[in-house]
Design a protein around this motif. Structure first.
Motif, PDB file in Angstrom:
ATOM      1  N   GLY A 161     140.885 -13.310   9.218  1.00  0.00           N
ATOM      2  CA  GLY A 161     142.209 -13.149   8.636  1.00  0.00           C
ATOM      3  C   GLY A 161     142.240 -12.769   7.176  1.00  0.00           C
ATOM      4  N   ALA A 162     141.116 -12.507   6.559  1.00  0.00           N
ATOM      5  CA  ALA A 162     141.091 -12.108   5.155  1.00  0.00           C
ATOM      6  C   ALA A 162     141.657 -10.696   4.999  1.00  0.00           C
ATOM      7  CB  ALA A 162     139.667 -12.166   4.614  1.00  0.00           C
ATOM      8  N   SER A 163     142.094 -10.388   3.803  1.00  0.00           N
ATOM      9  CA  SER A 163     142.696  -9.094   3.518  1.00  0.00           C
ATOM     10  C   SER A 163     141.626  -8.061   3.170  1.00  0.00           C
ATOM     11  CB  SER A 163     143.666  -9.230   2.342  1.00  0.00           C
ATOM     12  OG  SER A 163     144.074  -7.972   1.885  1.00  0.00           O
ATOM     13  N   LEU A 164     141.667  -6.930   3.829  1.00  0.00           N
ATOM     14  CA  LEU A 164     140.746  -5.845   3.516  1.00  0.00           C
ATOM     15  C   LEU A 164     141.033  -5.299   2.117  1.00  0.00           C
ATOM     16  CD1 LEU A 164     138.501  -3.906   4.397  1.00  0.00           C
ATOM     17  CD2 LEU A 164     140.251  -2.456   5.392  1.00  0.00           C
ATOM     18  N   LYS A 165     142.296  -5.293   1.729  1.00  0.00           N
ATOM     19  CA  LYS A 165     142.690  -4.761   0.425  1.00  0.00           C
ATOM     20  C   LYS A 165     142.041  -5.550  -0.711  1.00  0.00           C
ATOM     21  CE  LYS A 165     146.788  -3.483  -2.189  1.00  0.00           C
ATOM     22  NZ  LYS A 165     148.249  -3.465  -2.213  1.00  0.00           N
ATOM     23  N   LYS A 166     141.927  -6.868  -0.544  1.00  0.00           N
ATOM     24  CA  LYS A 166     141.323  -7.695  -1.590  1.00  0.00           C
ATOM     25  C   LYS A 166     139.822  -7.472  -1.710  1.00  0.00           C
ATOM     26  CE  LYS A 166     144.582 -11.517  -1.639  1.00  0.00           C
ATOM     27  NZ  LYS A 166     144.759 -12.977  -1.440  1.00  0.00           N
ATOM     28  N   SER A 167     139.194  -6.952  -0.670  1.00  0.00           N
ATOM     29  CA  SER A 167     137.745  -6.768  -0.699  1.00  0.00           C
ATOM     30  C   SER A 167     137.331  -5.404  -1.251  1.00  0.00           C
ATOM     31  CB  SER A 167     137.155  -6.966   0.687  1.00  0.00           C
ATOM     32  OG  SER A 167     137.611  -5.961   1.560  1.00  0.00           O
ATOM     33  N   VAL A 168     138.281  -4.510  -1.498  1.00  0.00           N
ATOM     34  CA  VAL A 168     137.951  -3.161  -1.976  1.00  0.00           C
ATOM     35  C   VAL A 168     137.176  -3.193  -3.295  1.00  0.00           C
ATOM     36  CG1 VAL A 168     138.938  -0.976  -2.787  1.00  0.00           C
ATOM     37  CG2 VAL A 168     139.733  -1.994  -0.653  1.00  0.00           C
ATOM     38  N   PRO A 169     137.565  -3.995  -4.310  1.00  0.00           N
ATOM     39  CA  PRO A 169     136.763  -4.018  -5.541  1.00  0.00           C
ATOM     40  C   PRO A 169     135.312  -4.465  -5.310  1.00  0.00           C
ATOM     41  CG  PRO A 169     138.891  -5.037  -5.933  1.00  0.00           C
ATOM     42  CD  PRO A 169     138.788  -4.792  -4.460  1.00  0.00           C
ATOM     43  N   THR A 170     135.111  -5.414  -4.424  1.00  0.00           N
ATOM     44  CA  THR A 170     133.755  -5.868  -4.123  1.00  0.00           C
ATOM     45  C   THR A 170     132.964  -4.766  -3.430  1.00  0.00           C
ATOM     46  OG1 THR A 170     134.544  -8.135  -3.914  1.00  0.00           O
ATOM     47  CG2 THR A 170     132.403  -7.633  -2.937  1.00  0.00           C
ATOM     48  N   ILE A 171     133.608  -4.075  -2.501  1.00  0.00           N
ATOM     49  CA  ILE A 171     132.933  -2.976  -1.802  1.00  0.00           C
ATOM     50  C   ILE A 171     132.547  -1.882  -2.795  1.00  0.00           C
ATOM     51  CG2 ILE A 171     133.249  -1.133  -0.110  1.00  0.00           C
ATOM     52  CD1 ILE A 171     135.087  -3.112   1.435  1.00  0.00           C
ATOM     53  N   LEU A 172     133.464  -1.507  -3.680  1.00  0.00           N
ATOM     54  CA  LEU A 172     133.169  -0.470  -4.670  1.00  0.00           C
ATOM     55  C   LEU A 172     132.069  -0.910  -5.626  1.00  0.00           C
ATOM     56  CD1 LEU A 172     136.765   0.841  -5.461  1.00  0.00           C
ATOM     57  CD2 LEU A 172     135.012   1.891  -4.019  1.00  0.00           C
ATOM     58  N   SER A 173     132.095  -2.166  -6.055  1.00  0.00           N
ATOM     59  CA  SER A 173     131.039  -2.685  -6.935  1.00  0.00           C
ATOM     60  C   SER A 173     129.691  -2.655  -6.228  1.00  0.00           C
ATOM     61  CB  SER A 173     131.360  -4.112  -7.365  1.00  0.00           C
ATOM     62  OG  SER A 173     132.546  -4.143  -8.119  1.00  0.00           O
ATOM     63  N   SER A 174     129.682  -2.971  -4.951  1.00  0.00           N
ATOM     64  CA  SER A 174     128.438  -2.942  -4.184  1.00  0.00           C
ATOM     65  C   SER A 174     127.890  -1.525  -4.082  1.00  0.00           C
ATOM     66  CB  SER A 174     128.668  -3.499  -2.782  1.00  0.00           C
ATOM     67  OG  SER A 174     129.088  -4.825  -2.843  1.00  0.00           O
ATOM     68  N   ILE A 175     128.761  -0.570  -3.885  1.00  0.00           N
ATOM     69  CA  ILE A 175     128.331   0.830  -3.797  1.00  0.00           C
ATOM     70  C   ILE A 175     127.740   1.293  -5.128  1.00  0.00           C
ATOM     71  CG2 ILE A 175     129.156   3.205  -3.545  1.00  0.00           C
ATOM     72  CD1 ILE A 175     131.137   2.070  -1.419  1.00  0.00           C
ATOM     73  N   VAL A 176     128.415   0.954  -6.221  1.00  0.00           N
ATOM     74  CA  VAL A 176     127.908   1.336  -7.546  1.00  0.00           C
ATOM     75  C   VAL A 176     126.571   0.646  -7.814  1.00  0.00           C
ATOM     76  CG1 VAL A 176     128.346   1.141 -10.029  1.00  0.00           C
ATOM     77  CG2 VAL A 176     130.159   1.887  -8.509  1.00  0.00           C
ATOM     78  N   GLY A 177     126.484  -0.655  -7.515  1.00  0.00           N
ATOM     79  CA  GLY A 177     125.228  -1.376  -7.717  1.00  0.00           C
ATOM     80  C   GLY A 177     124.105  -0.811  -6.872  1.00  0.00           C
ATOM     81  N   GLY A 178     124.399  -0.462  -5.636  1.00  0.00           N
ATOM     82  CA  GLY A 178     123.390   0.137  -4.766  1.00  0.00           C
ATOM     83  C   GLY A 178     122.936   1.489  -5.269  1.00  0.00           C
ATOM     84  N   ALA A 179     123.876   2.276  -5.791  1.00  0.00           N
ATOM     85  CA  ALA A 179     123.520   3.592  -6.328  1.00  0.00           C
ATOM     86  C   ALA A 179     122.631   3.447  -7.557  1.00  0.00           C
ATOM     87  CB  ALA A 179     124.787   4.376  -6.673  1.00  0.00           C
ATOM     88  N   ILE A 180     122.949   2.486  -8.420  1.00  0.00           N
ATOM     89  CA  ILE A 180     122.120   2.252  -9.609  1.00  0.00           C
ATOM     90  C   ILE A 180     120.723   1.786  -9.192  1.00  0.00           C
ATOM     91  CG2 ILE A 180     121.836   0.768 -11.641  1.00  0.00           C
ATOM     92  CD1 ILE A 180     124.926   0.865 -11.917  1.00  0.00           C
ATOM     93  N   ALA A 181     120.672   0.873  -8.229  1.00  0.00           N
ATOM     94  CA  ALA A 181     119.369   0.385  -7.755  1.00  0.00           C
ATOM     95  C   ALA A 181     118.555   1.518  -7.138  1.00  0.00           C
ATOM     96  CB  ALA A 181     119.571  -0.739  -6.742  1.00  0.00           C
ATOM     97  N   ALA A 182     119.196   2.378  -6.352  1.00  0.00           N
ATOM     98  CA  ALA A 182     118.492   3.512  -5.749  1.00  0.00           C
ATOM     99  C   ALA A 182     117.959   4.452  -6.827  1.00  0.00           C
ATOM    100  CB  ALA A 182     119.419   4.255  -4.797  1.00  0.00           C
ATOM    101  N   PHE A 183     118.745   4.657  -7.860  1.00  0.00           N
ATOM    102  CA  PHE A 183     118.313   5.526  -8.966  1.00  0.00           C
ATOM    103  C   PHE A 183     117.104   4.923  -9.679  1.00  0.00           C
ATOM    104  CE2 PHE A 183     118.487   6.653 -13.493  1.00  0.00           C
ATOM    105  CZ  PHE A 183     118.312   8.023 -13.385  1.00  0.00           C
ATOM    106  N   VAL A 184     117.170   3.628  -9.955  1.00  0.00           N
ATOM    107  CA  VAL A 184     116.040   2.967 -10.643  1.00  0.00           C
ATOM    108  C   VAL A 184     114.782   3.029  -9.790  1.00  0.00           C
ATOM    109  CG1 VAL A 184     115.197   0.730 -11.455  1.00  0.00           C
ATOM    110  CG2 VAL A 184     117.505   1.481 -12.052  1.00  0.00           C
ATOM    111  N   ILE A 185     114.922   2.766  -8.479  1.00  0.00           N
ATOM    112  CA  ILE A 185     113.764   2.829  -7.588  1.00  0.00           C
ATOM    113  C   ILE A 185     113.206   4.246  -7.523  1.00  0.00           C
ATOM    114  CG2 ILE A 185     113.061   2.669  -5.166  1.00  0.00           C
ATOM    115  CD1 ILE A 185     114.953   0.248  -4.949  1.00  0.00           C
TER     116      ILE A 185
END
Length: 110
Positions: free
Chosen positions: A82-106
């Motif tokens: 029952g959680a809101s998908l809208k509230k999770s968008v910032p976390t999803i975007l932060s995860s994508i950015v963090g993953g992209a930075i990690a991929a770049f560093v690797i």
């Protein structure tokens, strides 16, 4: 991919977010920050050993298979409960950015 590989990959991908949702919060509640570190070691380490050591997940070149499993599994579990998908968008975007930075560093280190 054979049916056996598909089933074992699904099971391996299911175990990780299931253990995170069932155990991680309880360990943090019981032991505080040290519980979070213990959860990280036990849950991630054990699941990694099952998925890659035993070979539950059929790997075809992706380096982020467990990260995808955790992200998709926890998001699906949150939406189902029952959680809101809208509230999770910032976390999803932060995860994508963090993953992209990690991929770049690797990529730059190898």
């Amino acid at each position: 991919m054979t049916l056996g590989f598909a089933i074992s990959t699904f099971v391996g991908a299911f175990i990780f977010p299931f253990l995170i949702s069932m155990c991680w919060g309880k360990m943090v509640e019981a032991w505080g920050a040290i519980g979070g570190w213990m959860a990280a070691g036990f849950i991630v380490g054990t699941t990694w050993a099952l998925n890659h050591g035993v070979g539950f997940i059929y790997q075809s070149g992706a380096l982020v298979d467990q990260a995808w499993a955790a992200g998709v599994g926890l998001l699906a579990g949150a939406i189902y409960s029952g959680a809101s998908l809208k509230k999770s968008v910032p976390t999803i975007l932060s995860s994508i950015v963090g993953g992209a930075i990690a991929a770049f560093v690797i990529a730059m280190s190898g």
